[in-house]
Design a protein around this motif. Structure first.
Motif, short mmCIF file in Angstrom:
data_model
loop_
_atom_site.label_atom_id
_atom_site.label_comp_id
_atom_site.label_asym_id
_atom_site.label_seq_id
_atom_site.Cartn_x
_atom_site.Cartn_y
_atom_site.Cartn_z
N ALA A 26 130.58 -32.43 51.40
CA ALA A 26 129.19 -31.96 51.37
C ALA A 26 129.08 -30.64 50.62
O ALA A 26 128.10 -30.40 49.91
CB ALA A 26 128.66 -31.81 52.80
N ASN A 27 130.08 -29.79 50.75
CA ASN A 27 130.07 -28.52 50.02
C ASN A 27 130.23 -28.72 48.52
O ASN A 27 129.72 -27.93 47.73
CB ASN A 27 131.13 -27.57 50.58
N ILE A 28 130.96 -29.75 48.13
CA ILE A 28 131.04 -30.06 46.70
C ILE A 28 129.66 -30.47 46.20
O ILE A 28 129.19 -30.02 45.15
CB ILE A 28 132.09 -31.16 46.44
N PHE A 29 128.97 -31.30 46.99
CA PHE A 29 127.62 -31.72 46.60
C PHE A 29 126.62 -30.57 46.70
O PHE A 29 125.59 -30.58 46.02
CB PHE A 29 127.16 -32.91 47.44
N TYR A 30 126.91 -29.59 47.55
CA TYR A 30 126.05 -28.40 47.64
C TYR A 30 125.93 -27.73 46.27
O TYR A 30 124.88 -27.20 45.92
CB TYR A 30 126.62 -27.42 48.66
N ASN A 31 127.01 -27.78 45.49
CA ASN A 31 126.99 -27.20 44.15
C ASN A 31 125.98 -27.88 43.24
O ASN A 31 125.53 -27.30 42.26
CB ASN A 31 128.38 -27.26 43.52
N LEU A 32 125.61 -29.12 43.56
CA LEU A 32 124.56 -29.81 42.79
C LEU A 32 123.24 -29.06 42.89
O LEU A 32 122.44 -29.09 41.95
CB LEU A 32 124.37 -31.24 43.29
N GLY A 33 123.01 -28.41 44.02
CA GLY A 33 121.78 -27.63 44.17
C GLY A 33 121.67 -26.56 43.11
O GLY A 33 120.63 -26.41 42.46
N TYR A 34 122.76 -25.82 42.93
CA TYR A 34 122.76 -24.78 41.89
C TYR A 34 122.61 -25.41 40.51
O TYR A 34 121.86 -24.92 39.67
CB TYR A 34 124.04 -23.95 41.96
N TRP A 35 123.30 -26.50 40.27
CA TRP A 35 123.23 -27.15 38.97
C TRP A 35 121.81 -27.63 38.66
O TRP A 35 121.30 -27.44 37.56
CB TRP A 35 124.23 -28.32 38.92
N ILE A 36 121.17 -28.28 39.64
CA ILE A 36 119.79 -28.76 39.45
C ILE A 36 118.85 -27.57 39.25
O ILE A 36 117.96 -27.58 38.39
CB ILE A 36 119.35 -29.63 40.63
N ASP A 37 119.06 -26.52 40.04
CA ASP A 37 118.26 -25.30 39.92
C ASP A 37 118.40 -24.72 38.51
O ASP A 37 117.42 -24.36 37.85
CB ASP A 37 118.72 -24.29 40.97
N LYS A 38 119.62 -24.65 38.03
CA LYS A 38 119.90 -24.08 36.70
C LYS A 38 119.30 -24.94 35.59
O LYS A 38 118.73 -24.42 34.63
CB LYS A 38 121.42 -23.96 36.52
N LYS A 39 119.40 -26.25 35.74
CA LYS A 39 118.97 -27.17 34.68
C LYS A 39 117.45 -27.40 34.66
O LYS A 39 116.86 -27.49 33.58
CB LYS A 39 119.70 -28.50 34.84
N TYR A 40 116.83 -27.53 35.83
CA TYR A 40 115.43 -27.96 35.88
C TYR A 40 114.43 -26.90 36.33
O TYR A 40 113.23 -27.10 36.23
CB TYR A 40 115.29 -29.19 36.79
N ASN A 41 114.92 -25.78 36.87
CA ASN A 41 114.01 -24.73 37.32
C ASN A 41 113.84 -23.71 36.20
O ASN A 41 114.26 -22.56 36.31
CB ASN A 41 114.56 -24.08 38.60
N ASN A 42 113.18 -24.13 35.13
CA ASN A 42 113.04 -23.29 33.94
C ASN A 42 112.17 -22.05 34.19
O ASN A 42 112.34 -21.03 33.53
CB ASN A 42 112.47 -24.10 32.78
N LYS A 43 111.24 -22.15 35.13
CA LYS A 43 110.35 -21.02 35.43
C LYS A 43 110.93 -20.08 36.48
O LYS A 43 110.28 -19.15 36.90
CB LYS A 43 108.99 -21.54 35.88
N ASN A 44 112.15 -20.37 36.94
CA ASN A 44 112.84 -19.56 37.96
C ASN A 44 111.98 -19.44 39.23
O ASN A 44 111.87 -18.37 39.81
CB ASN A 44 113.20 -18.18 37.39
N SER A 45 111.41 -20.54 39.64
CA SER A 45 110.53 -20.57 40.80
C SER A 45 111.33 -20.52 42.11
O SER A 45 112.20 -21.36 42.35
CB SER A 45 109.68 -21.85 40.76
N GLU A 46 111.02 -19.55 42.93
CA GLU A 46 111.65 -19.45 44.25
C GLU A 46 111.23 -20.62 45.14
O GLU A 46 112.01 -21.09 45.96
CB GLU A 46 111.29 -18.12 44.93
N THR A 47 110.02 -21.10 44.98
CA THR A 47 109.54 -22.24 45.75
C THR A 47 110.35 -23.49 45.43
O THR A 47 110.77 -24.20 46.33
CB THR A 47 108.04 -22.49 45.47
N PHE A 48 110.58 -23.73 44.15
CA PHE A 48 111.41 -24.87 43.73
C PHE A 48 112.78 -24.77 44.36
O PHE A 48 113.30 -25.72 44.93
CB PHE A 48 111.51 -24.88 42.20
#
Length: 151
Positions: free
Chosen positions: A73-95
């Protein structure tokens, strides 16, 4: 370029700061799910299956298995950062916050699949059969229901 590095560092630190909380949620979910499994298994499955037992060995075995799954699960937790980095272009805290919450809820719900499987197994295989021999927990539960007039 420097601004992008700063934003990515902020995102990485944001996710890093919440990893301990995530692991605490996972550990709590695992313990609660194990108690649900033990209670439901004792009430619903043990009266029909002589092989169902909860011993110190099975608790240790399942605990080690759960720790391994927490690692996954912790390995998959890193997907959160990756998705955040790739798709959160506006750096939205809500996203970012919603992504974290969604991941937490999903990860913490997975251990409860085992108690749900216990319930499904009972209704599919044993609900219409007579118990072989009731367990002590099963008997105790029936006595409580009788005392409260539920049966």
């Amino acid at each position: 370029m420097e601004n992008l590095i700063t934003v990515n560092d902020h995102k990485r630190n944001w996710w890093r700061k919440r990893r301990l909380q995530y692991n605490n949620f996972l550990a709590t979910a695992g313990i609660v799910a194990f108690f649900c499994y033990a209670i439901l298994g004792s009430l619903l499955i043990a009266p029909y299956v002589n092989d169902f037992e909860i011993t110190l060995f099975t608790i240790m075995f399942q605990g080690i298995g759960y720790l391994i799954m927490m690692g996954v699960a912790n390995i998959f937790y890193n997907l959160g950062y990756w998705i955040d980095k790739k798709y959160n272009n506006k750096n939205s805290e809500t996203f970012r916050s919603n992504l974290y919450k969604l991941g937490c809820w999903f990860s913490c719900s997975l251990p409860f699949l085992i108690p749900i499987i216990i319930i499904i197994e009972y209704f599919v295989m044993y609900s219409d059969k007579q118990p072989l021999q009731p367990t002590a927990l099963y008997e105790h539960f029936n006595i409580l229901l009788l005392l409260h007039g539920a049966i």
